[in-house]
Write a protein that holds these residues in place. Structure first.
Motif, PDB file in Angstrom:
ATOM      1  N   LYS A  91       0.809  -1.105   0.055  1.00  0.00           N
ATOM      2  CA  LYS A  91      -0.013   0.024  -0.097  1.00  0.00           C
ATOM      3  C   LYS A  91       0.725   1.157  -0.125  1.00  0.00           C
ATOM      4  O   LYS A  91       1.880   1.321   0.549  1.00  0.00           O
ATOM      5  CB  LYS A  91      -0.736  -0.119   1.281  1.00  0.00           C
ATOM      6  CG  LYS A  91      -2.111   0.996   1.324  1.00  0.00           C
ATOM      7  CD  LYS A  91      -2.909   0.717   2.404  1.00  0.00           C
ATOM      8  CE  LYS A  91      -3.708   2.151   2.562  1.00  0.00           C
ATOM      9  NZ  LYS A  91      -4.698   1.928   3.711  1.00  0.00           N
ATOM     10  N   GLU A 140      -3.866   1.635  -3.216  1.00  0.00           N
ATOM     11  CA  GLU A 140      -4.729   1.957  -2.017  1.00  0.00           C
ATOM     12  C   GLU A 140      -5.137   0.540  -1.290  1.00  0.00           C
ATOM     13  O   GLU A 140      -4.984   0.524  -0.388  1.00  0.00           O
ATOM     14  CB  GLU A 140      -6.118   2.469  -2.606  1.00  0.00           C
ATOM     15  CG  GLU A 140      -6.933   2.783  -1.424  1.00  0.00           C
ATOM     16  CD  GLU A 140      -8.252   3.363  -1.926  1.00  0.00           C
ATOM     17  OE1 GLU A 140      -8.632   4.488  -1.245  1.00  0.00           O
ATOM     18  OE2 GLU A 140      -8.809   3.098  -2.965  1.00  0.00           O
ATOM     19  N   SER A 141      -5.269  -0.434  -1.850  1.00  0.00           N
ATOM     20  CA  SER A 141      -5.595  -1.969  -1.631  1.00  0.00           C
ATOM     21  C   SER A 141      -4.984  -2.825  -2.700  1.00  0.00           C
ATOM     22  O   SER A 141      -5.075  -2.765  -3.888  1.00  0.00           O
ATOM     23  CB  SER A 141      -6.893  -2.059  -1.240  1.00  0.00           C
ATOM     24  OG  SER A 141      -7.812  -1.928  -2.116  1.00  0.00           O
ATOM     25  N   GLU A 158      -5.803  -7.185  -3.458  1.00  0.00           N
ATOM     26  CA  GLU A 158      -6.544  -8.216  -3.442  1.00  0.00           C
ATOM     27  C   GLU A 158      -5.932  -9.328  -4.188  1.00  0.00           C
ATOM     28  O   GLU A 158      -5.334  -9.172  -5.197  1.00  0.00           O
ATOM     29  CB  GLU A 158      -7.831  -8.221  -3.856  1.00  0.00           C
ATOM     30  CG  GLU A 158      -8.608  -7.113  -2.885  1.00  0.00           C
ATOM     31  CD  GLU A 158      -9.900  -6.877  -3.774  1.00  0.00           C
ATOM     32  OE1 GLU A 158     -10.444  -7.461  -4.627  1.00  0.00           O
ATOM     33  OE2 GLU A 158     -10.492  -5.595  -3.584  1.00  0.00           O
TER      34      GLU A 158
END
Length: 60
Positions: free
Chosen positions: A18, A33-34, A36
């Protein structure tokens, strides 16, 4: 800046965190930002969500 594409080594993809500045070398550039990750049994799928609202998805 880290370039993310299908030729990026898995080790590099796993080290992105991040706040890193990334690009797909075409139109998506920004801060992460993120992140996954998903494994569908055949591919490991990395989705890097950027602060700009865009997502870079890599299948390895």
């Amino acid at each position: 800046m880290i370039r993310l594409n299908n030729e990026t080594p898995s080790e590099v993809l796993q080290e992105v965190k991040k706040g890193d500045l990334v690009t797909d070398t075409f139109s998506k550039t920004g801060l992460v930002e993120s992140i996954e990750t998903d494994d569908d049994g055949l591919y490991k799928i990395y989705s890097f969500n950027l602060v700009t609202g865009r997502t870079i998805t890599i299948k390895k």
